[in-house]
Design an enzyme around this catalytic site. Sequence first.
Site, PDB file in Angstrom:
ATOM      1  N   HIS A   1      55.763  34.146  59.150  1.00 50.04           N
ATOM      2  CA  HIS A   1      56.013  35.104  59.977  1.00 50.04           C
ATOM      3  C   HIS A   1      57.157  35.360  59.412  1.00 50.04           C
ATOM      4  CE1 HIS A   1      57.363  37.578  62.892  1.00 50.04           C
ATOM      5  NE2 HIS A   1      59.055  36.921  63.104  1.00 50.04           N
TER       6      HIS A   1
ATOM      7  N   GLY B   1      54.186  41.945  74.894  1.00 48.17           N
ATOM      8  CA  GLY B   1      54.314  42.977  75.798  1.00 48.17           C
ATOM      9  C   GLY B   1      55.131  44.200  74.533  1.00 48.17           C
ATOM     10  N   THR B   2      55.868  43.610  73.712  1.00 42.50           N
ATOM     11  CA  THR B   2      56.076  44.251  72.536  1.00 42.50           C
ATOM     12  C   THR B   2      54.825  44.751  71.770  1.00 42.50           C
ATOM     13  OG1 THR B   2      58.274  43.307  72.004  1.00 42.50           O
ATOM     14  CG2 THR B   2      57.325  44.342  70.514  1.00 42.50           C
TER      15      THR B   2
ATOM     16  N   ASP C   1      52.339  36.963  70.709  1.00 41.20           N
ATOM     17  CA  ASP C   1      52.681  36.256  72.231  1.00 41.20           C
ATOM     18  C   ASP C   1      52.257  36.481  72.956  1.00 41.20           C
ATOM     19  OD1 ASP C   1      53.747  33.483  73.535  1.00 41.20           O
ATOM     20  OD2 ASP C   1      55.210  34.217  72.231  1.00 41.20           O
TER      21      ASP C   1
ATOM     22  N   LYS D   1      61.786  50.071  67.297  1.00 34.94           N
ATOM     23  CA  LYS D   1      61.937  49.903  68.071  1.00 34.94           C
ATOM     24  C   LYS D   1      63.859  48.608  67.686  1.00 34.94           C
ATOM     25  CE  LYS D   1      60.063  45.083  67.475  1.00 34.94           C
ATOM     26  NZ  LYS D   1      58.665  44.196  67.236  1.00 34.94           N
TER      27      LYS D   1
ATOM     28  N   ARG E   1      65.938  45.347  69.129  1.00 31.14           N
ATOM     29  CA  ARG E   1      65.501  43.861  70.752  1.00 31.14           C
ATOM     30  C   ARG E   1      67.004  43.206  71.152  1.00 31.14           C
ATOM     31  NH1 ARG E   1      61.380  40.748  70.116  1.00 31.14           N
ATOM     32  NH2 ARG E   1      59.963  41.543  68.477  1.00 31.14           N
TER      33      ARG E   1
ATOM     34  N   GLY F   1      53.120   9.682  77.399  1.00 24.65           N
ATOM     35  CA  GLY F   1      52.770  10.307  75.900  1.00 24.65           C
ATOM     36  C   GLY F   1      53.149  10.234  74.631  1.00 24.65           C
TER      37      GLY F   1
END
Length: 326
Positions: free
Chosen positions: A138, A237-238, A234, A202, A204, A46
Site C-alpha cells: 500500500h 465504498g470509495t 476493502d 476526493k 477523507r 485460541g
Amino acid sequence: MSGIVTTGEKRLVLASGRAHPVLAQEVSEELGVEVLPMDAWDFANGEIYVRYGESVRGTDAFLLQSHPAPINTWLMENLIMIDALKRASAKRITAIAPSFPYARQDKKHRGREPISARLVADLYETAGVDRMISVDLHAPQVQGYFAKPVDHLMALPILADYVAAKYDHEDLAVVSPDAGRIRVAEQWAKRLGGVSLSFIHKSRDPNRPNQAIAKRVIGEVTGKTCILVDDMIDTAGTIVQASDALLADGAASVVIATTHPILSDPATERLKASSVREVVCTNTLPIPPEKQFERLTQLSIAPLLARAIRAVFDDGSVTSLFDGEV
C-alpha cells in the site's frame, strides 16, 4: 514428490499457513515441489500450535501466508511458523506475504497513533525472517521498515495484460482513485500503450476509517472505458463512489482493477449493486464463495510468486519482478 527440492548443496522448502491453501497449491505446482507437511491446530483458548512433518535443517525455506480476515489470527500463525522454522535450523527463511498485514498504517496522521506497519515488520524480523516478499505494498516505504532485504513484486503486468487482451485499446482511459496513486496509474497507462490518464479528487476524514468522498474527475473520460486502478478493495465504498463519478462525467463504462480483494462487508453487495462493468483482481487473498459474484474475475498470482522464489533460491535477479517490467 517431497516438500524439499535439492539443487547441488542447496535445498528449497515451500511451507504454507492455513489461510490460503489454494494459492499455496498453485505455487507448489509452478515450482514442482510439494508444500511441506505440517500439523496445525487451535487450542480452546485460541492459541495456535504448529509442527513441521519433515526436517528443514539447512534448507532455504520459503513460507507463504496470506492475510485475509481474521488478519490477526493469520499473522500470529505466520510468526509462529517462522519461529518453528528457525528453531528447526532452517538456513534461510523468506516470508512471502502477498498482502502485507497492516500496510495501510504506514505513518502517523495524528498524535498518539501507532505506525503498525513498522511494528509488523519488527515482528517478522524478531521471529527470524531473513527476507520478505510481498505484492503491491500500500505504501512502498514499508520496505524501509525492514533491515533485511524486501522484494516488492508488482501485479500490474498480470492485471494490465488481461485488460489489454479483453478491451479495445482505443477506448481506454486509466483512472487513479486519488492523487496519491498517480504514479501507479502512469505505469498502467504506459503498459497499455500510452492511453489517457485521469484521477479522482476526493477528501477523507481521518476520524472515520474506510470512508472517503469522491468529489470530481480531473481529466477527460467522455466515451471511454475507464480502468479504475487501486491496490485494494476493502468495503468498496470509495471505489464505487469513484465509479459513479466517472459515469456521471460521461464515461462509457468502468472496469475496476485491484491487486488485493479484501472485500469486507458490505463490499460485495455494493459492487453487485453498482454499474461497474467488471472487477478484476488477483488471488493474493482468498475470496469465499459467498463473496463472489458474476462480474468478478480473479487472476492467479502464483506464477509471479514462483518466479520470485526461484530467483531468490538461485541467487538471481528479481528486479524485473518488482519494478513492473517483464
